[in-house]
Design an enzyme around this catalytic site. Structure first.
Site, PDB file in Angstrom:
ATOM      1  CG  ASP A 139      -1.004   8.131  19.543  1.00  0.00           C
ATOM      2  OD1 ASP A 139      -1.006   8.568  18.100  1.00  0.00           O
ATOM      3  OD2 ASP A 139      -2.081   7.535  19.983  1.00  0.00           O
ATOM      4  CD  GLU A 160      -1.373  11.952  16.515  1.00  0.00           C
ATOM      5  OE1 GLU A 160      -1.617  12.050  15.383  1.00  0.00           O
ATOM      6  OE2 GLU A 160      -1.631  11.549  17.405  1.00  0.00           O
TER       7      GLU A 160
HETATM    8  C1  OTU Z   1      -3.195   8.733  16.222  1.00  0.00           C
HETATM    9  O1  OTU Z   1      -4.041   9.260  15.606  1.00  0.00           O
HETATM   10  C2  OTU Z   1      -2.193   7.630  15.475  1.00  0.00           C
HETATM   11  O2  OTU Z   1      -1.530   8.559  14.673  1.00  0.00           O
HETATM   12  C3  OTU Z   1      -3.219   6.774  14.770  1.00  0.00           C
HETATM   13  O3  OTU Z   1      -2.461   5.954  13.906  1.00  0.00           O
HETATM   14  C4  OTU Z   1      -3.876   6.059  15.868  1.00  0.00           C
HETATM   15  O4  OTU Z   1      -4.781   5.141  15.190  1.00  0.00           O
HETATM   16  C5  OTU Z   1      -4.757   6.950  16.796  1.00  0.00           C
HETATM   17  O5  OTU Z   1      -3.760   7.871  17.339  1.00  0.00           O
HETATM   18  C6  OTU Z   1      -4.983   6.171  18.203  1.00  0.00           C
HETATM   19  O6  OTU Z   1      -3.860   5.676  18.709  1.00  0.00           O
HETATM   20  O7  OTU Z   1      -7.219  10.482  15.297  1.00  0.00           O
HETATM   21  O8  OTU Z   1      -7.064   9.740  12.605  1.00  0.00           O
HETATM   22  O9  OTU Z   1      -5.496  14.880  17.098  1.00  0.00           O
HETATM   23  O10 OTU Z   1      -6.104  13.122  15.418  1.00  0.00           O
HETATM   24  O11 OTU Z   1      -4.279  11.178  17.601  1.00  0.00           O
HETATM   25  C7  OTU Z   1      -5.900   9.496  13.640  1.00  0.00           C
HETATM   26  C8  OTU Z   1      -4.642  13.560  17.270  1.00  0.00           C
HETATM   27  C9  OTU Z   1      -6.202  10.125  14.747  1.00  0.00           C
HETATM   28  C10 OTU Z   1      -5.431  12.255  16.677  1.00  0.00           C
HETATM   29  C11 OTU Z   1      -4.667  11.144  16.380  1.00  0.00           C
HETATM   30  C12 OTU Z   1      -4.995  10.283  15.943  1.00  0.00           C
END
Ligand code: OTU
Length: 656
Positions: free
Chosen positions: A291, A333
């Site tokens: 993540d 991700e």
């Molecule tokens: C991720 O997303 C997860 O998918 C989210 O559900 C979480 O809230 C977040 O991390 C924190 O753990 O900014 O708008 O480039 O874009 O990590 C979602 C990666 C997010 C980010 C992404 C993030």
């Protein structure tokens, strides 16, 4: 004259001395010692180089290398026999996760099945859909109350008690493996919950753990960093630093104030996270969804995303994991601009093993953009500009996920096709919120930024494609259109190259879910509107001919079956978007070194369309046969290929 690469020489020496220590281990038989040493030799140079890149100026690399190898060997020594068999298979068949048989399903264990232990009761259902890869959304022990959907982890070594126990995870992985399915689990590398033991120790004054986080005594540095940082949740969690009394200052919190960013400049963090990953690999996880990886490294004057050190850290983690659990792969991700994305798959100046899979965010965004504008030129333009993933790696392709859709339309791409980027982004936000005249979509805005005017989009696929509205209005034609739109989008993700992910509920056309509003821990975050509870009653209608559920479910089953017989769709080839002479018809060509050509055509408009047959020859299928389509065998009239509204065809060369 020989060129001496000092990294390679040192890495070799370090691997050799590590191998000597492995050779002395009496808890491992000769074969095991031998395989561990062989893997060590394989990754040593990558590990050394990565460590030197991150810690070269600050720490003793030899010592750190030994420490990490020690952790990997210890994990290898206790790796269960059933997982070692998987290691052996996947070391033989390294392309296992690239196969055309791979089809993913993404769900929350509780919303899908109740508890983790009950997911296994639904594996027949997933099997029917052709699923071979199950991504269960965050399931590790999260903080109480608000926890960002489980992305605020309080304990990486225990399953969330609301879902079950670690033993349930292991048991599920066994059941999945028995069916040839693999398990994907999230690991949050960027931050822990403020309730995690490391954060608690830090708050209690433990210096070692204080160094696990970014702590600032005053606002000087936070202010300096903030001038170039981008706010992820400007609406509900503005700013990137939180004042924490117990820490006597400010803590870096990119996301919510209860999510503390880890300080990866401290090698203890790398070691601790390596241990976490090794531990979960030994519990039976096959794929780690890593993540928020772009945020791992902070550098003043930048947006603190995609820094070279973030890549090197992933390379180091992968090398460590490979020594103990070569069956396991990484999925990045990284929801970042296309140019910044492919490097997470190891595409640097040369290929450097990093992540094996990554989310194809650009494709996802472009699918929705094309659907709203009925025009595929922006999609074609932006995809053509992307570098293909390295041959050893692949995409995961998706229509919807648990997050909002951020309108990542690059200014350059928009200008290239005559669009005003700002106006187009605003159009998409309005269109999918149902605010645009004639819009069939019923989504919502997410995190409207009052300063920039930017916003993102929430909503279930069925709500964004018009299915929800048509069902509510009893509009049969609208419903038919909505279903065709949804299947059109999925037809692209199933055939673009990469692992297609079915987002739970989409296979039945489940719409927005407003039940989250009644839960104070969730109500603030409207991403929950598209994180549905599985509706098993509606699932029961999937065999009912003519039902919404039946039409969508059957459509996906057919795509899965067709996909399994199309080796051109396995990872390792190249997908290329092609220009056609019809701005509504999206064309893409898969060229696979081992299995030949594949062409797909997809009509994103509400009307019948046609494109010139020259695209067939250009894609190596001058005499096509239809592998799958929405409307029967490909229809050609003179020099035009004809497509029904929201129709698609998958074509391969006729054998001969
Ligand atoms: C991720 O997303 C997860 O998918 C989210 O559900 C979480 O809230 C977040 O991390 C924190 O753990 O900014 O708008 O480039 O874009 O990590 C979602 C990666 C997010 C980010 C992404 C993030």
């Amino acid at each position: 004259m020989a060129v001496v690469d000092s990294d390679a020489v040192r890495a070799r020496a370090a691997a050799a001395s590590a191998a000597e220590r492995v050779a002395e281990r009496t808890d491992l038989d000769e074969d095991r010692r031998d395989e561990i040493c062989a893997r060590l030799e394989g990754v040593a140079a990558d590990l050394w180089r990565a460590l030197r890149q991150v810690y070269g100026g600050t720490h003793d690399i030899g010592e750190l290398f030994d420490r990490l190898v020690e952790l990997a060997v210890a994990a290898a020594a206790v790796r269960p026999a059933r997982l070692r068999r998987l290691d052996r298979r996947r070391e033989i068949d390294q392309a296992w996760f690239l196969r055309e048989r791979m089809i993913g399903y993404v769900c929350y264990a509780d919303r899908f099945a109740g508890r983790l232990g009950e997911v296994a009761d639904h594996l027949d259902y997933l099997g029917e859909l052709g699923v071979t890869y199950l991504h269960l959304m965050p399931l590790l022990s999260a903080r109480e109350g608000e926890n960002d959907g489980g992305y605020a982890v309080a304990d990486y070594r225990e399953v969330d008690p609301r879902l079950g126990r670690l033993a349930d995870l292991t048991a599920l992985s066994q059941d999945l493996h028995a069916r040839g399915m693999s398990l994907c689990v999230d690991v949050v590398l960027n931050h822990t919950a403020r309730e995690h033991a490391w954060a608690r120790a830090a708050m209690a004054g433990d210096e070692t753990y204080r160094r696990f986080y970014h702590v600032f005594a005053d606002r000087r540095l936070p202010d300096a960093y903030s001038t170039t940082l981008w706010e992820v949740f400007p609406d509900t969690a503005p700013g990137s630093f939180s004042c924490v009394e117990e820490m006597g200052g400010w803590v870096w919190t990119t996301f919510h104030d209860y999510q503390w960013d880890l300080n990866w400049a401290n090698p203890d963090v790398l070691a601790a996270m390596s241990e976490t990953i090794l531990f979960l690999a030994n519990a039976g996880v096959d794929v780690f969804r890593l993540d928020a990886v772009p945020f791992l490294w902070k550098r003043i004057g930048t947006d603190c995303q995609n820094q070279p050190e973030a890549h090197a850290l992933l390379q180091a983690l992968r090398a460590v994991l490979r020594v103990a659990a070569p069956a396991v792969v990484f999925k990045a991700e990284a929801i970042v601009a296309p140019d910044q994305l492919v490097p997470y798959l190891g595409a640097h100046q040369t290929y450097v093993p990093e992540c094996d899979l990554a989310y194809h965010n650009q494709l996802m965004v472009m699918l929705w953009s094309s659907l709203a504008s009925r025009d595929v030129r922006l999609m074609t333009q932006s995809l053509r500009r992307m570098t293909p993933p390295p041959q050893q790696t692949s995409w995961v392709t998706y229509v919807r996920c648990h997050d909002d859709i951020g309108w990542a339309v690059s200014d350059a791409d928009a200008h290239a096709v005559g669009l005003d980027p700002r106006a187009h982004r605003r159009f998409l936000v309005d269109f999918f919120a149902g605010r645009h005249p004639g819009s069939f979509a019923r989504g919502a805005l997410f995190q409207e930024n009052p300063v920039t005017g930017d916003a993102r989009t929430c909503g279930a696929a069925a709500a964004l494609t018009g299915i929800e509205l048509a069902m509510r209005q009893g509009d049969a034609a609208g419903l038919q259109a909505g279903i065709r739109r949804l299947l059109l989008l999925y037809s692209v993700t199933y055939s673009f190259g990469g692992i297609p992910l079915v987002y739970s509920g989409d296979e039945l056309g489940l719409g927005n879910d407003t039940s989250y509003l009644a839960d104070p821990g969730l109500a603030e975050d409207n991403r929950w509107m598209h994180r549905p509870f599985m509706d098993w009653e509606r699932a029961g209608r999937r065999h009912l001919e003519g039902s919404v559920e039946g039409r969508i479910f059957a459509g996906l089953v057919q795509m899965g079956q067709a996909r399994r017989d199309l080796p051109a769709l396995r990872g390792g080839g190249v997908s290329e978007a092609l220009w056609t002479d019809d701005p509504h018809v999206f064309a893409y060509h898969r060229k696979h070194p081992a299995s030949g050509d594949f062409l797909a055509l997809a009509n994103f408009s509400d009307d019948p369309q046609s494109c010139h047959t020259s695209v067939l020859a250009a894609a190596g299928v001058p005499e096509p046969q239809t592998a799958l389509s929405s409307d029967g065998p490909v229809s050609i009239a003179g020099d035009r290929v004809l497509l029904e509204p929201w129709g698609f065809v998958w074509l391969t060369p006729r054998p001969g």
